[in-house]
Design an enzyme around this catalytic site. Structure first.
Site: not given
Length: 501
Positions: A108, A189, A218, A270
């Site tokens: 990605d 994050r 996120d 994931s």
């Protein structure tokens, strides 16, 4: 025929050479051409004049020319077939100067690099934060980033900052989201996004970008941090803009733009890993009725396969924050890493839950947090000695809101910062040692001591003492129970009146 103009940034050289189109291969970040073409000989011969600004290297049967200094490919008859000048022209969606991209090296983010260059006409600086995801995740990143078209890769080790300034405050606050989640991704994050803002300032970028999807939490966590720390930065979220809908689309885009496709085996799950935890989502976990497969777990041993003999561990805490394991003082990151090894060996810290995402939907996730589970157990237990009833109740009620703020990405919100100041103040006396027993997935408290303990054996003992007179309890109970007595008397009186009527 096509014409290639290679322009050197360090000289006035403007080299024009004609070459058959069949010998020319275009991508978003470079131009390659066959080694036996006339252009190969001419550019190769004049590489010294270009001073390395256009000609990059000889590889196999092709010579590659970097495009970010200004490359134009024009067909004969002056009809433009492709123009790509990353630092001079407007992209398909607008113009940005330089973008700092949160980069992992996966498919990605590798695809996002040329997409940014193509759509915003910008240079791309890839940024990778080391938050304890593992050495293997960082190998070969610079080559991958530059092969995708990035002009630079910046890697920063944030492990100590992550544990000290983000994990430990949440631990001190007792922040747990929806009864189970220890906020592993939620805490990581903002520390990554904060570093991105710093890098953007260092490299002179006017934008930041991330690879978060439009369905998850996120995206909010990254962008709220960007807003809080530098509201002037532009934010680009490709997953909310592009037409790529899945892995196959991304692979096709990568091939079209000459981006090396990562050859690692695609996980069916994931995952997000850092020094605090490892999360698993997707595949069979999307059905809450399915039991997770044992081979999914990576940080912890199955409790059934854990050692038959329990292990004891002692955690030293000062002012609500852990400082030592079994008497050995360690840095925050080292301490957590050590406990991950110990806890993982005994199958500690597995959580399977369905949570409410910030964007409204429910999701099912499985988390491994071995060291964190040990630390939370120790910190809460020590508070049983050092906090009085009212303080503990208020702290626990505020911890729910604290966790909600962190989960929602509001780390730099004044409310969380104010609550953190409160948590720091009331845990000033939470100092001492907690002894735990780890055995086949369970953490049991077997001892706790504190020089600031509110527990007094001479008061709590069933034996008579001078400080507490058991006879005093009678008067206390009468006063404490007075509202209940009055209500009962009232109800009894009403019943009599009704009977008389």
């Amino acid at each position: 025929m096509a014409q290639l103009k290679a322009i050197s940034s360090s000289s006035s050289l403007n080299l024009s050479v004609h070459v058959p189109k069949r010998d020319l291969f275009l991508s978003s970040n470079n131009v390659s051409f066959a080694k036996n073409s006339a252009l190969f000989q001419e550019l190769g011969a004049r590489n010294s004049e270009l001073q390395g600004d256009a000609v990059e290297s000889n590889r196999g049967n092709a010579l590659r020319v970097r495009c970010h200094k200004g490359i134009q490919v024009v067909a004969s008859g002056d009809k433009v077939t492709e123009v790509y000048e990353a630092t001079k022209t407007k992209g398909l969606r607008g113009k940005l100067n330089k973008v700092v991209l949160a980069y992992s090296g996966g498919l990605d983010t590798s695809v996002i690099v040329p997409w940014l260059r193509e759509n915003y006409g910008c240079e791309v600086v890839c940024f990778t934060a080391d938050v304890g995801q593992g050495v293997g995740e960082l190998e070969g990143l610079e080559q991958k980033a530059k092969a995708s078209g990035a002009c630079q890769l910046v890697v920063k080790d944030l492990q100590e900052e992550f544990v000290r300034d983000f994990i430990f405050p949440c631990l001190r606050a007792g922040a747990i989201y929806e009864r189970k989640y220890l906020l592993g991704t939620s805490m990581a994050r903002p520390v990554i996004a904060k570093a991105m803002v710093d890098v953007a300032k260092e490299v002179g970028a006017d934008a930041v970008a991330h690879g978060c999807t439009g369905k998850g939490n996120d995206q909010v966590r990254f962008e709220l941090t960007f807003f809080a720390l530098n509201p002037e930065l532009n934010v680009v979220a490709p997953w909310r803009e592009w037409d790529i809908t899945g892995r196959e689309d991304a692979i096709e885009y990568a091939k079209k733009h000459n981006v090396p496709v990562p050859v690692t085996k695609k996980s069916i799950y994931s995952r997000d890993r850092n020094l605090w935890h490892l999360s698993h989502e997707g595949d069979i976990l999307e059905d809450p009725a399915n039991e997770p497969k044992e081979d999914m777990y990576m940080m912890s041993t199955s409790p059934e396969a854990a050692p038959e003999k329990p292990e004891y561990v002692e955690i030293g805490i000062v002012a609500g924050l852990p400082i030592s394991v079994n008497g050995e003082k360690l840095s925050p990151a080292s301490l957590l890493s050590h406990l991950n090894e110990i806890g993982g060996k005994h199958g500690i810290g597995r959580v399977d839950m369905v949570e409410n995402r910030l964007v409204g939907m429910k999701s099912r996730g499985v988390y491994e947090t071995p060291g964190g589970t040990i630390l939370f157990t120790a910190a809460r237990e020590l508070e049983s000695l050092t906090l009085d009833r009212e303080t503990m109740q208020v702290k626990d009620s505020l911890a729910l809101k604290y966790a909600e703020l962190v989960y929602a990405g509001r780390w730099f919100d004044p409310l969380r910062e104010s609550m953190d100041a409160f948590m720091e103040k009331i845990t000033e006396t939470t100092t001492g040692l907690v002894r735990l027993k780890l055995y086949k997935g369970s953490v049991s408290v077997v001892g706790r001591t504190s020089p600031k303990s509110l527990y007094r054996e001479d008061i709590s003992s069933f034996e008579s003492g001078q400080i507490y007179d058991q006879a005093d309890a009678a008067g206390f109970i009468r006063l404490y129970g007075l509202p209940m007595r009055v209500r009962a008397m009232l109800e009894k009186g009403n019943a009599r009146e009704g009977h008389l009527i």
